[in-house]
Design an enzyme around this catalytic site. Structure first.
Site, PDB file in Angstrom:
ATOM      1  N   ASP A   1      48.677  42.636  46.670  1.00 39.78           N
ATOM      2  CA  ASP A   1      49.020  41.019  46.208  1.00 39.78           C
ATOM      3  C   ASP A   1      49.930  40.850  45.318  1.00 39.78           C
ATOM      4  O   ASP A   1      49.801  39.754  44.627  1.00 39.78           O
ATOM      5  CB  ASP A   1      47.720  40.600  45.701  1.00 39.78           C
ATOM      6  CG  ASP A   1      47.142  41.892  44.553  1.00 39.78           C
ATOM      7  OD1 ASP A   1      47.855  42.198  44.073  1.00 39.78           O
ATOM      8  OD2 ASP A   1      45.880  41.755  44.254  1.00 39.78           O
TER       9      ASP A   1
ATOM     10  N   GLU B   1      45.185  47.076  52.065  1.00 40.99           N
ATOM     11  CA  GLU B   1      44.278  46.526  50.984  1.00 40.99           C
ATOM     12  C   GLU B   1      44.117  45.006  51.372  1.00 40.99           C
ATOM     13  O   GLU B   1      44.198  44.248  50.419  1.00 40.99           O
ATOM     14  CB  GLU B   1      44.906  46.732  49.566  1.00 40.99           C
ATOM     15  CG  GLU B   1      43.660  46.599  48.709  1.00 40.99           C
ATOM     16  CD  GLU B   1      44.145  47.193  47.315  1.00 40.99           C
ATOM     17  OE1 GLU B   1      44.348  48.494  46.951  1.00 40.99           O
ATOM     18  OE2 GLU B   1      44.624  46.305  46.423  1.00 40.99           O
TER      19      GLU B   1
ATOM     20  N   GLU C   1      47.824  36.595  41.867  1.00 41.82           N
ATOM     21  CA  GLU C   1      47.395  37.542  43.040  1.00 41.82           C
ATOM     22  C   GLU C   1      46.672  37.001  44.109  1.00 41.82           C
ATOM     23  O   GLU C   1      46.544  37.409  45.256  1.00 41.82           O
ATOM     24  CB  GLU C   1      46.900  38.922  42.502  1.00 41.82           C
ATOM     25  CG  GLU C   1      47.745  39.703  41.808  1.00 41.82           C
ATOM     26  CD  GLU C   1      47.896  39.076  40.419  1.00 41.82           C
ATOM     27  OE1 GLU C   1      47.711  38.132  39.753  1.00 41.82           O
ATOM     28  OE2 GLU C   1      49.039  39.766  39.545  1.00 41.82           O
TER      29      GLU C   1
ATOM     30  N   HIS D   1      47.090  44.300  31.128  1.00 42.30           N
ATOM     31  CA  HIS D   1      48.342  43.641  31.596  1.00 42.30           C
ATOM     32  C   HIS D   1      48.214  42.350  32.175  1.00 42.30           C
ATOM     33  O   HIS D   1      49.513  41.604  32.423  1.00 42.30           O
ATOM     34  CB  HIS D   1      48.965  44.577  32.371  1.00 42.30           C
ATOM     35  CG  HIS D   1      48.775  44.809  33.794  1.00 42.30           C
ATOM     36  ND1 HIS D   1      49.003  43.910  34.745  1.00 42.30           N
ATOM     37  CD2 HIS D   1      47.760  45.564  34.403  1.00 42.30           C
ATOM     38  CE1 HIS D   1      48.376  43.927  36.054  1.00 42.30           C
ATOM     39  NE2 HIS D   1      47.716  45.101  35.817  1.00 42.30           N
TER      40      HIS D   1
ATOM     41  N   ARG E   1      48.526  38.761  33.820  1.00 45.04           N
ATOM     42  CA  ARG E   1      49.168  37.611  33.494  1.00 45.04           C
ATOM     43  C   ARG E   1      48.260  36.613  33.027  1.00 45.04           C
ATOM     44  O   ARG E   1      48.621  35.853  32.011  1.00 45.04           O
ATOM     45  CB  ARG E   1      50.108  37.055  34.706  1.00 45.04           C
ATOM     46  CG  ARG E   1      51.070  36.226  34.528  1.00 45.04           C
ATOM     47  CD  ARG E   1      51.801  35.992  35.734  1.00 45.04           C
ATOM     48  NE  ARG E   1      53.108  37.007  36.059  1.00 45.04           N
ATOM     49  CZ  ARG E   1      54.383  36.928  35.556  1.00 45.04           C
ATOM     50  NH1 ARG E   1      54.888  35.923  35.064  1.00 45.04           N
ATOM     51  NH2 ARG E   1      55.223  37.824  35.897  1.00 45.04           N
TER      52      ARG E   1
ATOM     53  N   HIS F   1      51.572  48.775  29.110  1.00 51.46           N
ATOM     54  CA  HIS F   1      52.243  48.145  30.202  1.00 51.46           C
ATOM     55  C   HIS F   1      53.740  47.923  29.630  1.00 51.46           C
ATOM     56  O   HIS F   1      53.935  47.675  28.269  1.00 51.46           O
ATOM     57  CB  HIS F   1      51.946  46.921  30.565  1.00 51.46           C
ATOM     58  CG  HIS F   1      52.425  46.290  31.822  1.00 51.46           C
ATOM     59  ND1 HIS F   1      53.588  45.595  31.864  1.00 51.46           N
ATOM     60  CD2 HIS F   1      51.668  46.425  33.331  1.00 51.46           C
ATOM     61  CE1 HIS F   1      53.939  44.942  33.151  1.00 51.46           C
ATOM     62  NE2 HIS F   1      52.774  45.722  33.913  1.00 51.46           N
TER      63      HIS F   1
END
Ligand code: UD1
Ligand code: UDP
Length: 380
Positions: free
Chosen positions: A95, A117, A131, A204, A206, A237
């Site tokens: 994604d 996936e 995503e 991490h 967004r 990250h």
């Protein structure tokens, strides 16, 4: 044999496509690897670790890149590569922005698309962001949907995808754990633990960037409270915004921030940890298979299988919520034991084999169809 192109750009896509790439190679397919380069150090390290050299590297990463920038910098170069290589088939995973770019170009260049996936959903377009929409769009464009579980298959069927093109194959993260996890594993992080238990964390996402202050404050509270008996290790990250917030809030001595780990190191530390706190997607698949309780630092999850299995608990991003759930787990051995009961909702580690079995059948059916002249062209 087919010419199969794999397009990816970030750490988790590569980790979970790696077994599929290896399986395709072992069956003598011509494999063409395109790394969009959305991630740099975090992916280059893994490519080196697993001895994979992409055929193309689009080098799109910039510091603090915006979503629009990533897409804009990927799409035209990828189109150029696909036009030159002319693959028979294109694979994307998951994604990310690389997934979206690969899917779009497969459409523009009329290359059959496989989505690994497939079918994970929250149906909340802002979480995980972006995503959820990347995978929904990819689901619309894909010709073959390789989906991990019955739950995700049902999502795809409800959306009207052709049931004959949906294949429940487990998650290739489990294939990967079979390569990486070893009882004999040693690492300085383990040596330095002494009698303390390891709490492994990653953060991490967004959509969590604006929540980092309260999330990290909660983790700091936990480190202060349990610091004598536990150590929190955070392979951080590379995102500079995440790093800045971590430096500001994660100050307790029982927290160690380290650079991103290789896959083998990470999987083995996960297998030796006592508790995991994360907003990662992939770690929600790996942890239930290793019997590690996870506090999921997010408001939604597209991985309800782990919640149903009891290994994942969705705790959100609020400071009080995170601390309360950690205390509940660390202070209550019965509750901990219940969560740690090993359940693996994601298959038996043969996902890559199953995917390539389907691909071989598709290629053979297409070959047979091509060998038989269409009815209208048969001589009278
Ligand atoms: C991306 C994916 C996300 C996935 C995550 C895995 C999208 C939209 N997001 O998010 O789905 O969960 O990867 O980690 O595709 N950076 C480096 N070096 C690296 C990697 C990143 O310096 O090797 C820094 C750069 O400043 C970059 C920033 O991190 O601009 C963010 O990277 P980006 O790929 O945009 O977002 P992720 O949060 O990594
Ligand atoms: N991982 C890794 N090194 C690390 C942290 C994570 O190899 O330091 C692996 C982890 O085992 C999992 C994947 O990276 O397979 C998850 O990546 P990430 O959390 O960045 O992305 P997401 O899964 O959230 O998309």
């Amino acid at each position: 044999m087919s010419k199969i192109m794999f397009v990816f750009g970030t750490r988790p896509e590569f980790i979970k496509l790696y077994p599929v790439i290896m399986e395709a190679r072992s069956r003598q397919h011509e494999v063409v690897i395109v790394n969009t380069g959305q991630h740099r150090e975090m992916l280059d390290n893994l490519l080196a670790e697993l001895d994979v050299t992409p055929d193309f590297d689009l080098k799109v990463m910039t510091r603090q890149q915006s979503l629009a920038e990533i897409l804009a910098r990927t799409v035209a170069p990828l189109d150029d590569v696909v036009a030159r290589v002319r693959p028979d088939h294109l694979f994307v995973h998951g994604d990310t922005s690389a997934t979206l770019s690969g899917s779009l170009i497969s459409l523009y260049r009329h290359v059959p698309l496989s989505h690994v996936e497939a079918g994970l959903r929250t149906y909340n377009k802002h979480s995980p962001f972006p995503e959820e929409m990347n995978r929904q769009i990819t689901g619309v464009l894909a010709d073959y949907h390789f989906t991990p579980t019955e739950v995700t298959r049902q999502n795809l069927e409800r959306e009207g995808k052709d049931p004959n093109r949906i294949f429940v194959v487990g998650n290739s993260a489990i294939d990967m754990l079979r390569y990486t996890v070893r009882p004999s594993f040693r690492h300085p992080v383990l040596d330095e633990l002494g009698d303390r238990r390891l709490i492994l964390m990653t953060v991490h996402r967004r959509e969590n960037i604006s929540e980092l202050g309260q999330m990290f404050a909660a983790i700091n509270d936990i480190a202060v409270r349990y610091g004598d008996t536990h150590k929190i290790v955070y392979p951080i990250h590379m995102n500079p915004v995440v790093r800045q917030a971590a430096d500001q809030y994660l100050t307790a001595p029982a927290i160690e921030i380290i650079e991103p780990l290789g896959t083998t190191d990470f999987h083995n530390l996960l297998s030796r940890s006592h508790l995991v706190m994360t907003d990662s997607g992939g770690i929600q698949e790996e942890a239930p298979s290793l019997g590690k309780p996870v506090l999921v630092l997010r408001d939604t999850t597209e991985r309800p299988e782990g919640v149903a299995a009891g290994t994942l608990r969705l705790v959100g991003t609020g400071r009080d919520d995170i601390v309360r759930e950690a205390v509940r787990l660390l202070d209550d051995p019965a509750e901990y034991a219940r969560m740690a009961a090993i359940q693996n909702p994601y298959g038996d580690g043969t996902t890559a084999q199953q995917i390539m079995d389907v691909m071989d059948k598709v290629a053979s059916d297409e070959g047979k169809a091509a060998a038989v002249p269409a009815e209208s062209s048969l001589p009278a």
